[in-house]
Scaffold this motif. Structure first.
Motif, PDB file in Angstrom:
ATOM      1  N   TRP A 176      26.111  27.913  15.385  1.00 22.02           N
ATOM      2  CA  TRP A 176      26.617  28.433  14.116  1.00 22.02           C
ATOM      3  C   TRP A 176      25.497  29.160  13.391  1.00 22.02           C
ATOM      4  O   TRP A 176      24.379  28.632  13.262  1.00 22.02           O
ATOM      5  CB  TRP A 176      27.157  27.299  13.255  1.00 22.02           C
ATOM      6  CG  TRP A 176      28.316  26.598  13.883  1.00 22.02           C
ATOM      7  CD1 TRP A 176      28.272  25.537  14.750  1.00 22.02           C
ATOM      8  CD2 TRP A 176      29.694  26.936  13.736  1.00 22.02           C
ATOM      9  NE1 TRP A 176      29.540  25.193  15.143  1.00 22.02           N
ATOM     10  CE2 TRP A 176      30.433  26.029  14.545  1.00 22.02           C
ATOM     11  CE3 TRP A 176      30.379  27.906  13.011  1.00 22.02           C
ATOM     12  CZ2 TRP A 176      31.812  26.067  14.629  1.00 22.02           C
ATOM     13  CZ3 TRP A 176      31.760  27.941  13.094  1.00 22.02           C
ATOM     14  CH2 TRP A 176      32.461  27.042  13.896  1.00 22.02           C
ATOM     15  N   GLN A 178      24.756  31.136   9.763  1.00 20.62           N
ATOM     16  CA  GLN A 178      25.333  31.281   8.425  1.00 20.62           C
ATOM     17  C   GLN A 178      24.482  32.201   7.553  1.00 20.62           C
ATOM     18  O   GLN A 178      23.273  31.997   7.420  1.00 20.62           O
ATOM     19  CB  GLN A 178      25.456  29.919   7.745  1.00 20.62           C
ATOM     20  CG  GLN A 178      26.161  29.964   6.390  1.00 20.62           C
ATOM     21  CD  GLN A 178      26.458  28.578   5.836  1.00 20.62           C
ATOM     22  OE1 GLN A 178      25.754  27.622   6.122  1.00 20.62           O
ATOM     23  NE2 GLN A 178      27.507  28.471   5.033  1.00 20.62           N
ATOM     24  N   ILE A 231      29.341  32.048  11.288  1.00 21.72           N
ATOM     25  CA  ILE A 231      29.950  32.659  12.461  1.00 21.72           C
ATOM     26  C   ILE A 231      29.390  31.979  13.705  1.00 21.72           C
ATOM     27  O   ILE A 231      28.321  31.355  13.659  1.00 21.72           O
ATOM     28  CB  ILE A 231      29.688  34.176  12.515  1.00 21.72           C
ATOM     29  CG1 ILE A 231      28.185  34.463  12.613  1.00 21.72           C
ATOM     30  CG2 ILE A 231      30.288  34.871  11.306  1.00 21.72           C
ATOM     31  CD1 ILE A 231      27.854  35.933  12.769  1.00 21.72           C
ATOM     32  N   THR A 232      30.101  32.075  14.783  1.00 21.99           N
ATOM     33  CA  THR A 232      29.643  31.456  16.032  1.00 21.99           C
ATOM     34  C   THR A 232      28.972  32.497  16.917  1.00 21.99           C
ATOM     35  O   THR A 232      29.395  33.649  16.977  1.00 21.99           O
ATOM     36  CB  THR A 232      30.813  30.809  16.793  1.00 21.99           C
ATOM     37  OG1 THR A 232      31.823  31.795  17.045  1.00 21.99           O
ATOM     38  CG2 THR A 232      31.409  29.663  15.991  1.00 21.99           C
ATOM     39  N   SER A 237      27.286  37.035  22.875  1.00 25.17           N
ATOM     40  CA  SER A 237      27.185  37.734  21.590  1.00 25.17           C
ATOM     41  C   SER A 237      26.116  38.819  21.634  1.00 25.17           C
ATOM     42  O   SER A 237      25.051  38.646  22.238  1.00 25.17           O
ATOM     43  CB  SER A 237      26.866  36.734  20.476  1.00 25.17           C
ATOM     44  OG  SER A 237      27.876  35.763  20.362  1.00 25.17           O
ATOM     45  N   VAL A 242      25.469  41.063  15.573  1.00 20.82           N
ATOM     46  CA  VAL A 242      25.456  39.873  14.715  1.00 20.82           C
ATOM     47  C   VAL A 242      24.535  40.101  13.520  1.00 20.82           C
ATOM     48  O   VAL A 242      24.870  39.761  12.385  1.00 20.82           O
ATOM     49  CB  VAL A 242      25.009  38.637  15.520  1.00 20.82           C
ATOM     50  CG1 VAL A 242      24.767  37.451  14.589  1.00 20.82           C
ATOM     51  CG2 VAL A 242      26.054  38.273  16.564  1.00 20.82           C
ATOM     52  N   GLN A 245      26.217  42.265  10.963  1.00 22.22           N
ATOM     53  CA  GLN A 245      27.269  41.530  10.256  1.00 22.22           C
ATOM     54  C   GLN A 245      26.676  40.602   9.199  1.00 22.22           C
ATOM     55  O   GLN A 245      27.170  40.535   8.059  1.00 22.22           O
ATOM     56  CB  GLN A 245      28.098  40.722  11.259  1.00 22.22           C
ATOM     57  CG  GLN A 245      29.241  39.938  10.624  1.00 22.22           C
ATOM     58  CD  GLN A 245      30.060  39.173  11.655  1.00 22.22           C
ATOM     59  OE1 GLN A 245      29.913  39.381  12.862  1.00 22.22           O
ATOM     60  NE2 GLN A 245      30.918  38.282  11.184  1.00 22.22           N
ATOM     61  N   GLU A 249      27.006  40.837   4.960  1.00 26.22           N
ATOM     62  CA  GLU A 249      27.491  39.723   4.152  1.00 26.22           C
ATOM     63  C   GLU A 249      26.480  39.330   3.076  1.00 26.22           C
ATOM     64  O   GLU A 249      26.852  39.058   1.928  1.00 26.22           O
ATOM     65  CB  GLU A 249      27.797  38.524   5.056  1.00 26.22           C
ATOM     66  CG  GLU A 249      28.325  37.300   4.332  1.00 26.22           C
ATOM     67  CD  GLU A 249      29.676  37.518   3.680  1.00 26.22           C
ATOM     68  OE1 GLU A 249      30.062  36.708   2.814  1.00 26.22           O
ATOM     69  OE2 GLU A 249      30.363  38.508   4.031  1.00 26.22           O
TER      70      GLU A 249
END
Length: 262
Positions: A176, A178, A231-232, A237, A242, A245, A249
């Motif tokens: 995870w 975050q 997110i995982t 991935s 990632v 993203q 955020e």
């Protein structure tokens, strides 16, 4: 705020630190429980001493393994985040040699990366993966350096590879990750705009003692810590996607906090 009051607060800072260091050292040395909670208690008390008022939006993820990716404004970010939940950090190797603060970083089990060696990222990634797999929540300042707080620098993706390695090392299906936004929003009850944000920021070639003194004598500081949706990440991935993203955020949460709607 008076100079006398600032000296009193620095004295309290010193006394609190002197009391906490041997306790944490003993816990780490003996392997007794509590080595994760002592820094949490210490940094909460330190926030009170420095008159830092924290507002938390959202919540830290409870899932493990957990990598937290945050923007970076100041050395004070470490105090603020460590007062919210038990965490360890990734920091440049030079921090380990700083007087007092280097010792505090080691006692909080900071992962140091030597940026002068080409193999350092790979070694740091492996250590992060091991710690993530053991259940530690690790904070990565994904910009790679601190900023003037009027902007957020692009997130670097290299160390996000630790999340994918932790999948293999820990035998887990995913890790995870975050996003976390740290936004300093006010001084002495007054909103912080573009002029004042660089005054709380610690970046460039600034030295630590004058910055600490300036913050101590200026009085009450407000900060919002915003946690986005985790997110995982798995072995498939794309770490660059990632990183983009997470950066998007964090930028969004920072804007929200500055607008007072966090």
């Amino acid at each position: 705020m008076s100079r006398a009051g600032a000296f009193l607060r620095l004295g309290a800072f010193g006394a609190l630190t002197a009391a906490g260091i041997p306790v944490q050292w003993l816990l780490l040395k003996t392997g007794l429980p509590g080595s994760r909670s002592v820094p949490l208690v210490y940094h909460r008390a330190l926030c009170r001493v420095l008159r830092v008022r924290r507002t938390v939006s959202g919540a830290p993820a409870t899932q493990r393994p957990l990598l937290l990716t945050a923007n970076h404004v100041s050395w004070l970010d470490i105090v603020v985040l460590s007062a919210v939940l038990p965490v360890s950090f990734v920091a440049k190797s030079e921090v380990g040699g700083w007087p007092v603060f280097g010792l505090l970083a080691r006692l909080q089990r900071t992962i140091f990366v030597d940026r002068t060696r080409r193999s350092a990222t790979r070694e740091t990634t492996a250590e992060m993966a091991e710690r993530l797999s053991s259940g530690d929540a690790i904070v990565l300042f994904a910009e790679g350096t601190s900023s003037d707080h009027n902007r957020i620098l692009p997130f670097r993706s290299a160390l996000l590879g630790a999340a994918r390695e932790a999948v293999t090392a820990g035998g887990e299906g995913c890790v995870w990750v975050q996003p976390v936004s740290i936004t300093y929003t006010g001084w002495n009850g007054v909103g912080m705009g573009r002029f004042w944000r660089p005054r709380v920021a610690w970046y460039g070639d600034m030295t630590l003692p004058p910055h600490l003194w300036d913050l101590t004598k200026r009085g009450r500081l407000a900060v919002t810590v915003s946690f986005g949706a985790p997110i995982t990440v798995d072995q498939r991935s794309d770490r660059k996607a990632v990183a983009r993203q997470l950066e998007t955020e964090v930028r969004s949460m920072t804007r929200t906090a500055r607008n007072g709607t966090a």
